[in-house]
Scaffold this active site. Structure first.
Site, PDB file in Angstrom:
ATOM      1  N   LEU A  86       3.167  -0.359  -5.971  1.00  0.00           N
ATOM      2  CA  LEU A  86       3.340  -1.237  -7.129  1.00  0.00           C
ATOM      3  C   LEU A  86       3.687  -0.349  -8.321  1.00  0.00           C
ATOM      4  CD1 LEU A  86       2.952  -4.095  -8.431  1.00  0.00           C
ATOM      5  CD2 LEU A  86       0.610  -3.407  -8.893  1.00  0.00           C
ATOM      6  N   GLU A 109       0.864  -1.188   0.000  1.00  0.00           N
ATOM      7  CA  GLU A 109       0.000   0.000   0.000  1.00  0.00           C
ATOM      8  C   GLU A 109       0.892   1.226   0.000  1.00  0.00           C
ATOM      9  OE1 GLU A 109      -2.271   2.934  -0.042  1.00  0.00           O
ATOM     10  OE2 GLU A 109      -3.358   1.017  -0.058  1.00  0.00           O
ATOM     11  N   ASP A 138     -13.508  -1.732  -4.449  1.00  0.00           N
ATOM     12  CA  ASP A 138     -13.787  -0.615  -5.345  1.00  0.00           C
ATOM     13  C   ASP A 138     -13.082  -0.747  -6.681  1.00  0.00           C
ATOM     14  OD1 ASP A 138     -15.396   0.463  -3.433  1.00  0.00           O
ATOM     15  OD2 ASP A 138     -14.051   2.106  -2.885  1.00  0.00           O
ATOM     16  N   GLN A 154     -14.145   2.853   9.800  1.00  0.00           N
ATOM     17  CA  GLN A 154     -13.267   2.041   8.970  1.00  0.00           C
ATOM     18  C   GLN A 154     -11.806   2.122   9.413  1.00  0.00           C
ATOM     19  OE1 GLN A 154     -13.913   2.250   4.732  1.00  0.00           O
ATOM     20  NE2 GLN A 154     -11.785   1.764   4.268  1.00  0.00           N
ATOM     21  N   TYR A 168     -29.690  13.736   5.361  1.00  0.00           N
ATOM     22  CA  TYR A 168     -29.777  14.114   3.953  1.00  0.00           C
ATOM     23  C   TYR A 168     -30.526  15.445   3.887  1.00  0.00           C
ATOM     24  CZ  TYR A 168     -28.439   9.314   2.784  1.00  0.00           C
ATOM     25  OH  TYR A 168     -27.776   8.124   2.664  1.00  0.00           O
ATOM     26  N   GLY A 192     -26.882   3.045   1.810  1.00  0.00           N
ATOM     27  CA  GLY A 192     -27.096   1.655   2.148  1.00  0.00           C
ATOM     28  C   GLY A 192     -25.904   0.968   2.770  1.00  0.00           C
TER      29      GLY A 192
END
Length: 542
Positions: free
Chosen positions: A142, A38, A314, A118, A222, A323
């Site tokens: 990479l 990473e 992703d 997260q 929202y 959701g």
């Protein structure tokens, strides 16, 4: 400094987000020691995804991590509401207690939602992946890779601190490199979907909103002001908020055009208080930039595999942030792919098993994208009835796989998902959760299906034990349990939930999905089980 020598690994993972780290952990638990690289120096430093669904928690439960993850839940566990309104101070279009609405009944799952940010989850995953033998290298990028050799992938890696480059030879490369999908792009594989839906200006501010909040404790709001699509979320620190506003022409041509003064105006418009006192702060201490931009969009990769390269998370699919599907879908990708790679690398399965990754996960991503698009519209523009139209529990637990790794039965209902509240045990579905008792200890059927294929038989299914022993003698790792014998079924739900009789049996894959079942004991149980395992694991017919 001495440059590292050329290295070799079974699996190279590019990307250290939640998908890449989950993949590394799942592989390590299967005896495969991957290398993960990473380019960023550490795991996530901002919350990003904030809710991990019960299916993800079932997966982590199987690894013994459920309680540790729940122990890192943020204060938002006490802020369960989602609201829709013109402004925070204005009239509400809807208010929904998300956890009450989405919490699975105890008969559906042994797990619940985890409101763990997260960045906290990633730290847990990294620690356990490394403990299991995964070689996790942050601050390493990479640079290039070569797939011209059919026997493996050759990658050039660079340590960003030292600039040292070295070569790694891998049997397989997993691209978990995020929505920019650099590896997929280099391979010329496109994606299909609505594309970029909006560009969003994000910033964090401190403000006392007590007078506007009242007794509301929301996880997400929202709002229609200053523009439809605005979203306000509380952060871990009390009185700290993050606002996302879709960028429109008045905000300039780029995020750099949005001044702190303009951000303050946007925040006041969203809250509905023109005199609100607030202070913009960086997303993390010391961060030089207070305003950032993101893109909301939706697409699914045309392919999930290119030879020995696989795409996950992703890099394979992007869905709008409605959701809580994004990160959870990536976790399920990792879970599906890891056991298949491990089975092939450990000599338990044939190469063709790897083809089923795309066959199974790509349709799920397409259905998830369609659902997330409906939710995005309804939450920004709908009423209370609109925001509850989607059956979230069916999306979480009821999607169905069709592939060569599933012995599909003839009576399969229409549609990509089924209602998990009335389980059928049909092959291709997640194995139903049933509470069992082992010598006074309560456990779920899902707790039995970890690490290897598992054969569950009914109370009169003792003959399946010999069939399972024969499979083990043939070199196939297979666990066997008889429900109603050493395992009690106190609620008498097992047979109905799995759709078998007292002499029947069901074969569960290492990822907890039903591969095959026999409603009753056949004339040749050993032969039938051997054939089922041969199909599942893409083994040569014997």
């Amino acid at each position: 400094m001495t440059e590292p020598r050329d290295q070799q690994t079974a699996v190279l993972i590019a990307g250290g987000g939640v998908t890449g780290l989950s993949t590394a952990l799942f592989l390590a638990r299967q005896g495969i020691r991957p290398i993960l690289v990473e380019r960023h120096p550490s795991t996530a430093i901002v919350p990003q995804a904030r809710a991990f669904n019960p299916r993800s928690m079932e997966i982590y439960r199987a690894l013994g991590l459920e309680e540790e993850i729940r122990g890192r839940q943020s204060m938002l566990v006490d802020f369960p509401e989602m609201i829709g309104a013109d402004t925070l101070a204005g009239e509400e279009r809807f208010r929904l207690d998300v956890l009450t609405h989405l919490r699975p009944p105890e008969t559906l799952s042994p797990a619940d939602w985890a409101l763990t940010d997260q960045d906290e989850l990633e730290r847990i995953l990294r620690a356990h992946a490394e403990r299991g033998g995964a070689d996790v290298r942050f601050g390493t990028e990479l640079v290039s890779f070569d797939t011209s050799d059919a026997e493996g992938v050759t990658a050039i890696l660079r340590e960003l601190d030292s600039g040292a480059e070295y070569r790694v030879r891998a049997d397989y490369l997993i691209a978990a490199d995020g929505h920019r999908a650099g590896i997929r792009g280099r391979l010329g594989i496109g994606a299909d979907g609505p594309g970029v839906l909006s560009e969003v200006v994000n910033f964090v501010f401190d403000a006392d909103l007590t007078a506007v909040l009242g007794d509301r404790r929301f996880l997400l709001a929202y709002l229609d002001q200053p523009v439809t699509g605005t979203a306000l979320v509380p952060l871990r620190e009390f009185g700290r908020w993050m606002l996302g506003v879709p960028r429109h022409p008045e905000l300039g041509t780029s995020v750099d055009d949005v001044t702190e003064r303009r951000c303050a105006e946007l925040a006041r418009a969203a809250v509905g208080d023109p005199d609100l006192e607030l202070t913009l702060v960086p997303p993390v201490p010391g961060w030089p930039q207070k305003v950032s931009g993101t893109r909301i969009g939706g697409w699914v990769a045309d392919r999930y595999r290119a030879g020995r390269v696989f795409f996950a998370g992703d890099a394979a699919h992007v869905v709008p942030p409605s959701g809580s599907y994004g990160a959870n879908t990536g976790i399920a990708d990792a879970h599906n792919l890891a056991w298949k790679l491990a089975a092939v690398l450990n000599g338990q399965a044939g190469q063709a098993l790897l083809d089923t990754y795309e066959d199974e996960r790509r349709p799920v991503a397409q259905t998830t994208l369609e659902t997330a698009m409906r939710l995005l519209h309804d939450r920004h523009q709908g009423t209370g009835d609109d925001v509850t139209k989607v059956d979230d529990l069916a999306m979480i637990f009821g999607y169905r796989y069709h592939s060569a790794a599933v012995s599909t039965e003839t009576s399969v209902p229409d549609g990509p998902v089924e209602d998990p509240r009335t389980p059928t045990g049909r092959p291709g579905l997640r194995a139903p959760h049933v509470w069992l008792d082992r010598a006074g200890t309560r456990l779920s059927t899902l707790d039995l299906c970890t690490g290897a294929c598992t054969l569950l038989a009914g109370p009169a299914g003792g003959a399946w034990a010999a069939a399972a022993e024969k499979a083990a003698a043939d070199g196939i790792e297979l666990n066997f349990h008889r429900v109603g014998a050493e395992l009690r079924d106190p609620e008498n739900r097992f047979l109905d939930a799995y759709g078998i009789g007292k002499t029947g049996a069901t074969l569960i894959r290492p990822d907890g999905f039903v591969a095959w079942r026999a409603a009753e004991l056949p004339a040749q149980p050993e032969h039938e089980l051997r054939q089922a395992l041969t199909r599942l694991l893409a083994l040569p017919h014997r």
